[in-house]
Design a protein around this motif. Structure first.
Motif, mmCIF file in Angstrom:
data_model
loop_
_atom_site.group_PDB
_atom_site.id
_atom_site.type_symbol
_atom_site.label_atom_id
_atom_site.label_comp_id
_atom_site.label_asym_id
_atom_site.label_seq_id
_atom_site.Cartn_x
_atom_site.Cartn_y
_atom_site.Cartn_z
ATOM 1 N N ILE A 1 -11.443 -10.300 0.816
ATOM 2 C CA ILE A 1 -11.700 -8.911 1.185
ATOM 3 C C ILE A 1 -12.557 -8.836 2.446
ATOM 4 C CG2 ILE A 1 -13.827 -8.426 -0.126
ATOM 5 C CD1 ILE A 1 -12.482 -5.845 -1.098
ATOM 6 N N THR A 2 -13.426 -9.823 2.638
ATOM 7 C CA THR A 2 -14.228 -9.878 3.861
ATOM 8 C C THR A 2 -13.355 -10.132 5.082
ATOM 9 O OG1 THR A 2 -16.202 -10.636 2.676
ATOM 10 C CG2 THR A 2 -16.099 -11.099 5.034
ATOM 11 N N GLU A 3 -12.427 -11.090 4.966
ATOM 12 C CA GLU A 3 -11.533 -11.388 6.083
ATOM 13 C C GLU A 3 -10.613 -10.206 6.374
ATOM 14 O OE1 GLU A 3 -9.664 -13.072 9.258
ATOM 15 O OE2 GLU A 3 -11.568 -13.611 8.286
ATOM 16 N N LEU A 4 -10.119 -9.550 5.341
ATOM 17 C CA LEU A 4 -9.292 -8.370 5.548
ATOM 18 C C LEU A 4 -10.078 -7.284 6.267
ATOM 19 C CD1 LEU A 4 -6.783 -6.631 5.145
ATOM 20 C CD2 LEU A 4 -7.529 -6.181 2.797
ATOM 21 N N ALA A 5 -11.329 -7.081 5.861
ATOM 22 C CA ALA A 5 -12.175 -6.076 6.512
ATOM 23 C C ALA A 5 -12.394 -6.422 7.985
ATOM 24 C CB ALA A 5 -13.513 -5.963 5.785
ATOM 25 N N ARG A 6 -12.586 -7.714 8.287
ATOM 26 C CA ARG A 6 -12.771 -8.134 9.681
ATOM 27 C C ARG A 6 -11.539 -7.796 10.522
ATOM 28 N NH1 ARG A 6 -14.687 -13.387 7.634
ATOM 29 N NH2 ARG A 6 -16.965 -13.410 7.619
ATOM 30 N N ILE B 1 -0.979 -6.331 4.815
ATOM 31 C CA ILE B 1 -1.788 -5.113 4.843
ATOM 32 C C ILE B 1 -2.178 -4.742 6.269
ATOM 33 C CG2 ILE B 1 -4.020 -4.108 4.177
ATOM 34 C CD1 ILE B 1 -3.785 -5.643 1.544
ATOM 35 N N VAL B 2 -2.576 -5.730 7.054
ATOM 36 C CA VAL B 2 -2.989 -5.466 8.431
ATOM 37 C C VAL B 2 -1.820 -4.899 9.242
ATOM 38 C CG1 VAL B 2 -3.730 -6.564 10.584
ATOM 39 C CG2 VAL B 2 -4.884 -7.120 8.432
ATOM 40 N N GLN B 3 -0.623 -5.429 9.033
ATOM 41 C CA GLN B 3 0.546 -4.923 9.753
ATOM 42 C C GLN B 3 0.863 -3.483 9.346
ATOM 43 O OE1 GLN B 3 3.489 -7.940 8.843
ATOM 44 N NE2 GLN B 3 2.996 -9.123 10.682
ATOM 45 N N HIS B 4 0.841 -3.215 8.036
ATOM 46 C CA HIS B 4 1.080 -1.848 7.566
ATOM 47 C C HIS B 4 0.007 -0.889 8.111
ATOM 48 C CE1 HIS B 4 4.482 -2.563 5.033
ATOM 49 N NE2 HIS B 4 3.843 -3.330 4.168
ATOM 50 N N PHE C 1 0.433 5.917 -0.294
ATOM 51 C CA PHE C 1 0.443 4.483 -0.545
ATOM 52 C C PHE C 1 0.817 3.776 0.757
ATOM 53 C CE2 PHE C 1 1.741 5.847 -5.030
ATOM 54 C CZ PHE C 1 0.427 5.852 -5.456
ATOM 55 N N LEU C 2 -0.044 2.898 1.227
ATOM 56 C CA LEU C 2 0.098 2.297 2.549
ATOM 57 C C LEU C 2 1.469 1.671 2.795
ATOM 58 C CD1 LEU C 2 -1.253 1.461 5.248
ATOM 59 C CD2 LEU C 2 -2.055 -0.602 4.092
ATOM 60 N N PRO C 3 2.021 0.879 1.869
ATOM 61 C CA PRO C 3 3.318 0.237 2.169
ATOM 62 C C PRO C 3 4.467 1.215 2.383
ATOM 63 C CG PRO C 3 2.218 -0.872 0.337
ATOM 64 C CD PRO C 3 1.466 0.404 0.589
ATOM 65 N N ASN C 4 4.317 2.469 1.947
ATOM 66 C CA ASN C 4 5.409 3.443 2.055
ATOM 67 C C ASN C 4 5.286 4.380 3.255
ATOM 68 O OD1 ASN C 4 6.447 2.402 -0.322
ATOM 69 N ND2 ASN C 4 5.501 3.956 -1.609
ATOM 70 N N ALA D 1 0.226 2.520 10.403
ATOM 71 C CA ALA D 1 -0.330 3.791 9.920
ATOM 72 C C ALA D 1 -1.359 4.370 10.881
ATOM 73 C CB ALA D 1 -0.954 3.595 8.551
ATOM 74 N N LYS D 2 -1.980 3.524 11.672
ATOM 75 C CA LYS D 2 -3.012 3.987 12.601
ATOM 76 C C LYS D 2 -2.454 5.018 13.582
ATOM 77 C CE LYS D 2 -6.433 2.330 15.954
ATOM 78 N NZ LYS D 2 -6.940 1.166 16.729
ATOM 79 N N ALA D 3 -1.201 4.856 13.945
ATOM 80 C CA ALA D 3 -0.576 5.795 14.885
ATOM 81 C C ALA D 3 -0.495 7.200 14.306
ATOM 82 C CB ALA D 3 0.816 5.302 15.261
#
Length: 305
Positions: free
Chosen positions: A156-161, A114-117, A74-77, A121-123
Motif C-alpha cells: 500500500i505504501t508503494e501504491l501510494a508513492r 490500479i495505477v494505470q486505471h 468503481f475504478l476498473p469500470n 480516471a485522472k482525466a
C-alpha cells in the motif's frame, strides 16, 4: 433565500408524499458538494430485482433524478462507462477499488493495474483513489498473518508513492473485518505507514460495526488518525441496522463535524447509505437518495469550501 429547519421539514414531507423535486441540485448550488458511491445504488436496485449494469442508461438516469451530481465509481469500470458521466453531467473527485496486496506474488501486478486505471480516471477529475486492500467476499473475511500484513503495508505504501507521482492520493478504506482481532489490520495500515502518503477515507459506520457497535472505538480512531482524513463515507443505522436514508441514528455525526471544523478539515463527502437485510422499505431508490442528500447538505453545511 436561506434553507432553514422549516424548509427541510416541508421538503421531507413533499418527498414522503411522492413528489420528486430537484432539491438536491438547488442545495448543491448553495455550496456543499456531495458525491455518492455507486455501491449504494446496487443495494437498492437488487432489492428491486435489478442490477446496475443491466441498463446503464436507466441506472444513470435514476442517479441524476435523485439530485446527485457527483459519483464515486468503481475504478476498473470508469474507462468503460465514462461516456455516461459526460452524458448525465456527473463530476468525479474520487474512485474506489479493492486491491490484493497481502500476497507477494500478486502485489506488483495489482499496483500496476490500479495505477494505470487511476491515470485514465485522472482525466475525468479523479484525484483520490480509495483503496480497500481486501478483495470483497462478505462470507469469507480474511484473517491475515503478521507476514501478510507486512507485505500489505509495503504494497500500500508503494501504491501510494506511485499514485502521488502522477498527482493523486491514496485514501485507505476498511470494512468491519479489519477491526477484528484487536483491529490489528486497520491499525497497522495506518500506524505503520507514512501519514504524508497513506491518507484515510473514514467510514465511521464500518469502524462502529467492526468494533461491536462501539462509539468508543470510532472516536478513538478519529483521535488517532483524524489528521489523515481526506474523505468521508457516510452511512447511518438504527439499532445496528442500516437505515434507508441518512439522518439521525446510532452515530452522532455532529461530533465528527465539530472535530473537523475545529481542525479546519474539509474532506470530500460521499454518501454511502446502502441497505441490507432488515433495512426499512419506505422509499424507492430515487426518493431515498433525495432525502439523504438533503439531510447531508443541511447537517454538514459547515464543511463547505
Amino acid at each position: 433565500m436561506g434553507y432553514n429547519r422549516r424548509d427541510f421539514i416541508r421538503h421531507s414531507a413533499w418527498l414522503s408524499a411522492g413528489f420528486s423535486l430537484p432539491w438536491g441540485q438547488w442545495l448543491q448550488a448553495k455550496g456543499l458538494a456531495v458525491a455518492c458511491q455507486q455501491y449504494t445504488w446496487t443495494t437498492f436496485f437488487r432489492r428491486d430485482g435489478r442490477e446496475w449494469e443491466t441498463d446503464l442508461d436507466a441506472s444513470f438516469k435514476a442517479f441524476k433524478d435523485s439530485g446527485l451530481t457527483g459519483i464515486e465509481y468503481f475504478l476498473p469500470n470508469i474507462a468503460k462507462d465514462k461516456s455516461y458521466f459526460q452524458q448525465y453531467g456527473l463530476w468525479q473527485k474520487s474512485a474506489y477499488v479493492n486491491a490484493w496486496l497481502h500476497e507477494a506474488d500478486k502485489v506488483e501486478a495489482t499496483i500496476l493495474q490500479i495505477v494505470q486505471h487511476a491515470l485514465s480516471a485522472k482525466a475525468l477529475g479523479v484525484d483520490i483513489i480509495v483503496v480497500n486492500p481486501t478483495p470483497i467476499d462478505w462470507n469469507k473475511p480474511i484473517d491475515k498473518s503478521d507476514q501478510q500484513l507486512g507485505i500489505q503495508r509495503e504494497g500500500i505504501t508503494e501504491l501510494a508513492r506511485q499514485l502521488k507521482a502522477q498527482g493523486q492520493m491514496l485514501a485507505y478504506h476498511n470494512h468491519d473485518a479489519e477491526l477484528r482481532a484487536g483491529g490489528r489490520e486497520f491499525h497497522h495500515m495506518l500506524h505503520a505507514t507514512d501519514p504524508q502518503l497513506v491518507k484515510l477515507c473514514l467510514d465511521p459506520h464500518w469502524i462502529y460495526r467492526g468494533a461491536g457497535n462501539s462509539q468508543v472505538a470510532l472516536w478513538d480512531a478519529v483521535d488517532m488518525y483524524g489528521d489523515r482524513i481526506v474523505e468521508l463515507h457516510l452511512r447511518q443505522s438504527q439499532n445496528g441496522i442500516w437505515t434507508e436514508t441518512f439522518g439521525e441514528g446510532d452515530i452522532p455525526y455532529q461530533k465528527l463535524i465539530d472535530y473537523l471544523v475545529q481542525h479546519n478539515q474539509k474532506p470530500h463527502i460521499v454518501l454511502e447509505q446502502a441497505i441490507e437485510a432488515g433495512s426499512p422499505q419506505q422509499h424507492g431508490s430515487v426518493s431515498a437518495h433525495q432525502i439523504s442528500l438533503a439531510n447531508i447538505q443541511t447537517q454538514f453545511a459547515d464543511l463547505q469550501p
